[in-house]
Design an enzyme around this catalytic site. Structure first.
Site, PDB file in Angstrom:
ATOM      1  CG  HIS A 219      -2.066  -0.989   1.017  1.00 52.36           C
ATOM      2  ND1 HIS A 219      -2.157  -2.154   1.721  1.00 52.36           N
ATOM      3  CD2 HIS A 219      -3.128  -0.972   0.167  1.00 52.36           C
ATOM      4  CE1 HIS A 219      -3.232  -2.825   1.324  1.00 52.36           C
ATOM      5  NE2 HIS A 219      -3.839  -2.135   0.381  1.00 52.36           N
ATOM      6  CG  HIS A 259      -7.736   3.678  -3.536  1.00 49.04           C
ATOM      7  ND1 HIS A 259      -6.684   3.793  -4.395  1.00 49.04           N
ATOM      8  CD2 HIS A 259      -7.676   2.422  -3.037  1.00 49.04           C
ATOM      9  CE1 HIS A 259      -6.027   2.648  -4.439  1.00 49.04           C
ATOM     10  NE2 HIS A 259      -6.607   1.798  -3.609  1.00 49.04           N
ATOM     11  CG  ASP A 324      -8.277  -1.115  -4.419  1.00 47.61           C
ATOM     12  OD1 ASP A 324      -7.048  -0.926  -4.470  1.00 47.61           O
ATOM     13  OD2 ASP A 324      -8.934  -1.039  -3.358  1.00 47.61           O
TER      14      ASP A 324
HETATM   15  P1  CMP Z   1      -6.669  -2.423  -0.734  1.00 48.54           P
HETATM   16  O1  CMP Z   1      -5.830  -2.019  -1.883  1.00 48.54           O
HETATM   17  O2  CMP Z   1      -6.809  -1.481   0.407  1.00 48.54           O
HETATM   18  O3  CMP Z   1      -8.104  -2.847  -1.241  1.00 48.54           O
HETATM   19  C1  CMP Z   1      -8.245  -4.045  -1.971  1.00 48.54           C
HETATM   20  C2  CMP Z   1      -7.719  -5.145  -1.095  1.00 48.54           C
HETATM   21  O4  CMP Z   1      -7.794  -6.424  -1.654  1.00 48.54           O
HETATM   22  C3  CMP Z   1      -6.235  -4.930  -0.866  1.00 48.54           C
HETATM   23  O5  CMP Z   1      -6.081  -3.784  -0.083  1.00 48.54           O
HETATM   24  C4  CMP Z   1      -5.876  -6.250  -0.267  1.00 48.54           C
HETATM   25  O6  CMP Z   1      -6.220  -6.299   1.087  1.00 48.54           O
HETATM   26  C5  CMP Z   1      -6.788  -7.200  -1.038  1.00 48.54           C
HETATM   27  N1  CMP Z   1      -6.036  -7.849  -2.110  1.00 48.54           N
HETATM   28  C6  CMP Z   1      -5.631  -7.323  -3.257  1.00 48.54           C
HETATM   29  N2  CMP Z   1      -4.976  -8.224  -3.991  1.00 48.54           N
HETATM   30  C7  CMP Z   1      -4.966  -9.351  -3.281  1.00 48.54           C
HETATM   31  C8  CMP Z   1      -4.438 -10.638  -3.487  1.00 48.54           C
HETATM   32  N3  CMP Z   1      -3.792 -10.947  -4.604  1.00 48.54           N
HETATM   33  N4  CMP Z   1      -4.618 -11.533  -2.519  1.00 48.54           N
HETATM   34  C9  CMP Z   1      -5.258 -11.237  -1.419  1.00 48.54           C
HETATM   35  N5  CMP Z   1      -5.783 -10.044  -1.157  1.00 48.54           N
HETATM   36  C10 CMP Z   1      -5.643  -9.115  -2.075  1.00 48.54           C
HETATM   37 ZN    ZN Z   2      -6.050  -0.159  -2.794  1.00 46.42          ZN
HETATM   38 MG    MG Z   3      -7.939   0.237   0.667  1.00 50.05          MG
END
Ligand code: CMP
Ligand code: ZN
Ligand code: MG
Length: 503
Positions: A219, A259, A324
């Site tokens: 992140h 975001h 996302d």
């Molecule tokens: P965020 O980017 O805050 O919002 C989407 C969320 O999906 C991301 O944080 C992760 O927590 C989850 N996420 C995204 N990609 C993966 C992945 N490949 N495996 C597991 N969780 C994921």
């Molecule tokens: Zn995100």
């Molecule tokens: Mg998020």
């Protein structure tokens, strides 16, 4: 002693009725009753150890039943997860899916600081305005100088295979700033909304600082730049940009950029001038909270059947949410890199949990987490349904626009609806910006018209890549994954092996 056994037995009789049904609320009440009853027995001192043990075990089994029932209820109402076969998905992955992607359980897990705070984003805007005022005295409009390597990487900005990591390197770790600036320029947002350039740049830089604050492996500002580019790709290649007006396009790019911005906000009295923009952005950013995932998918799915048509803000939210979680739909190289970054972020959390003597959160134990399995689960139950809804929604919106445009005699742009005229303007601006050669070499002249939108290949491309990635994880999962070291070696080896055979 006899009386205590009867009290519990009575409860037992009534409770088991509820265990079969779905009255979780009532079950909770019963459980509370059993525990209170035990306390009373203890207070009266009329209980023997054998009965006590039996009753506590019984209470534990009720609690377990309540838990299972509640989980099932959540998964049933949010029906995407209900057909997970218990033997097909390891329980850890299942628990993780349930706890992360549904409202109730996700909420209890999440610390309040983990949510993006709009106030702090406002703070960043304020910082931008402040810097702008300082600069206005000495400079006129200050543009952003693009290093040659940045221009090269931005040539792929319209492509699904866009390499955000390459942009980040080329820009000296400023991929977000360049992404924001490039898209604000291309969509002509700077002119349309009279945004002072130095203000935009200062804002983007303030955002980058916020994203870098916690030095997160996943992140960080690259993720923000990635999601922003993906939103652009989706708007462009589904033709949705012809349906959106400029304020909505601004809201989309802006929401994608901010975001995951996390920052402890200080008090501020800055007011965002356009209320509509504020509301749209808030709704979209909130929609990226994964605990609302299943509810969001379900709501939009239902509304597709409704004759009233499509909720604009919900559609925009879906685009951002899809962007996302889009990396499992990108080429293996990108997807693998993002997955490893995310796992490292989870594991760092697990390390902290271990240090504090806390139990591991799902997927946070670097010694036992099944990376490949979790990815298969994530793709099956989260990514695929989201992208299938995205393609269905965009088709429903864009196909009538394309038909309307093709009926018009003079040009594919001429249509009766005002949104299409906005689309014309935006498409025009995109074309001009590329014709100037600032981001394209001129040898290739992209067609941004509705007529060029190819929904079939947009969809097929996604479906194909997701399928390929899933196969790769299955291969890795079949090799087994017990400890992380072995696991990560396997993954890296497999990656190298694959790179050798598929240059
Ligand atoms: P965020 O980017 O805050 O919002 C989407 C969320 O999906 C991301 O944080 C992760 O927590 C989850 N996420 C995204 N990609 C993966 C992945 N490949 N495996 C597991 N969780 C994921
Ligand atoms: Zn995100
Ligand atoms: Mg998020």
């Amino acid at each position: 002693m006899g009386s205590s056994a009867t009290e519990i037995e009575e409860l037992e009789n009534t409770t088991f009725k509820y265990l079969i049904g779905e009255h979780t609320e009532i079950m909770w009440q019963r459980l509370k009753g059993i525990l209170r009853c035990l306390v009373k027995q203890l207070e009266r001192g009329d209980v023997n150890v054998v009965d006590l043990k039996k009753n506590i075990e019984y209470a534990a089994s009720v609690l377990e039943a309540v838990y299972i029932d509640e989980t099932r209820r959540l998964l049933d109402t949010d029906d995407e997860l209900c057909d997970i076969q218990s033997d097909a998905v390891p329980s850890e992955v299942r628990d993780w899916l349930a706890s992360t992607f549904t409202r109730k359980m996700g909420m209890t897990k999440k610390k309040p600081e983990e949510k993006p705070k709009f106030r702090s984003i406002v703070h960043a805007v304020q910082a931008g305005i402040f810097v702008e005022r300082m600069y206005r005295k000495s400079f006129h409009l200050v543009g952003l100088a693009y290093p040659a390597a940045v221009i090269v990487t931005l040539k792929d900005i319209d492509k699904w295979s866009f390499d955000v990591f390459a942009l980040n390197e080329a820009s000296g770790e400023h991929s977000l700033k360049f992404m924001i600036y490039e898209l604000f320029t291309r969509y002509d947002l700077i002119n349309r909304f009279k945004i002072p350039v130095s203000c935009l740049i200062a804002f983007a830089e303030a955002l980058e600082v916020g994203y870098s604050k916690y030095k997160n492996p996943y992140h960080n500002l690259i993720h923000a730049a990635d999601v922003t580019q993906t939103v652009h790709y989706i708007m462009l290649h589904t033709g949705i940009m012809h349906w959106l007006n400029e304020l909505e396009i601004l809201a989309m790019v802006f929401a994608a950029a901010i975001h995951d911005y996390e920052h402890t906000g200080t008090t501020n009295n800055f007011h965002i001038q356009t209320r509509d923009l504020r509301n749209l952005v808030i709704e979209m950013v909130l929609s990226t909270d994964m605990s609302g995932h299943f509810q969001q998918i379900k709501n939009i799915r239902n509304s597709l059947q409704q004759p009233e048509g499509i909720d604009r803000a919900k559609t925009m939210s879906l685009i951002l949410h899809a962007a996302d979680i889009s990396h499992p739909a990108k080429t293996w190289k990108l997807h693998y890199r993002w997955t490893m970054a995310l796992m490292e972020e989870f594991f760092l959390q697990g390390d902290k949990e271990a240090e504090l003597g806390l139990p591991f959160s799902p997927l946070c134990d670097r010694k036992s987490t099944m990376v490949a399995q979790s990815q298969i689960g994530f793709i099956d139950f989260i990514v695929e349904p989201t992208f299938s809804l995205l393609t269905d929604s965009t088709e429903k919106i864009v196909i009538p626009l394309i038909e309307e445009a093709s009926k018009a005699e003079t040009s594919p742009y001429v249509a009766s609806s005002s949104t299409t005229i906005v689309g014309l303007h935006t498409a025009d601006v995109l074309r001009r910006s590329s014709a100037k050669g600032s981001t394209n070499d001129g040898s290739f002249f992209p067609d941004y018209s509705l007529a060029a939108v190819d929904l079939k290949s947009f969809k097929n491309n996604l479906v194909d890549i997701i399928q390929q990635n899933k196969e790769r994880w299955k291969e890795l999962a079949s090799q087994g994954e017990t400890d992380l070291h072995k696991n990560s070696e396997d993954l890296v080896n497999a990656e190298e092996k694959h790179a050798d055979t598929h240059p």
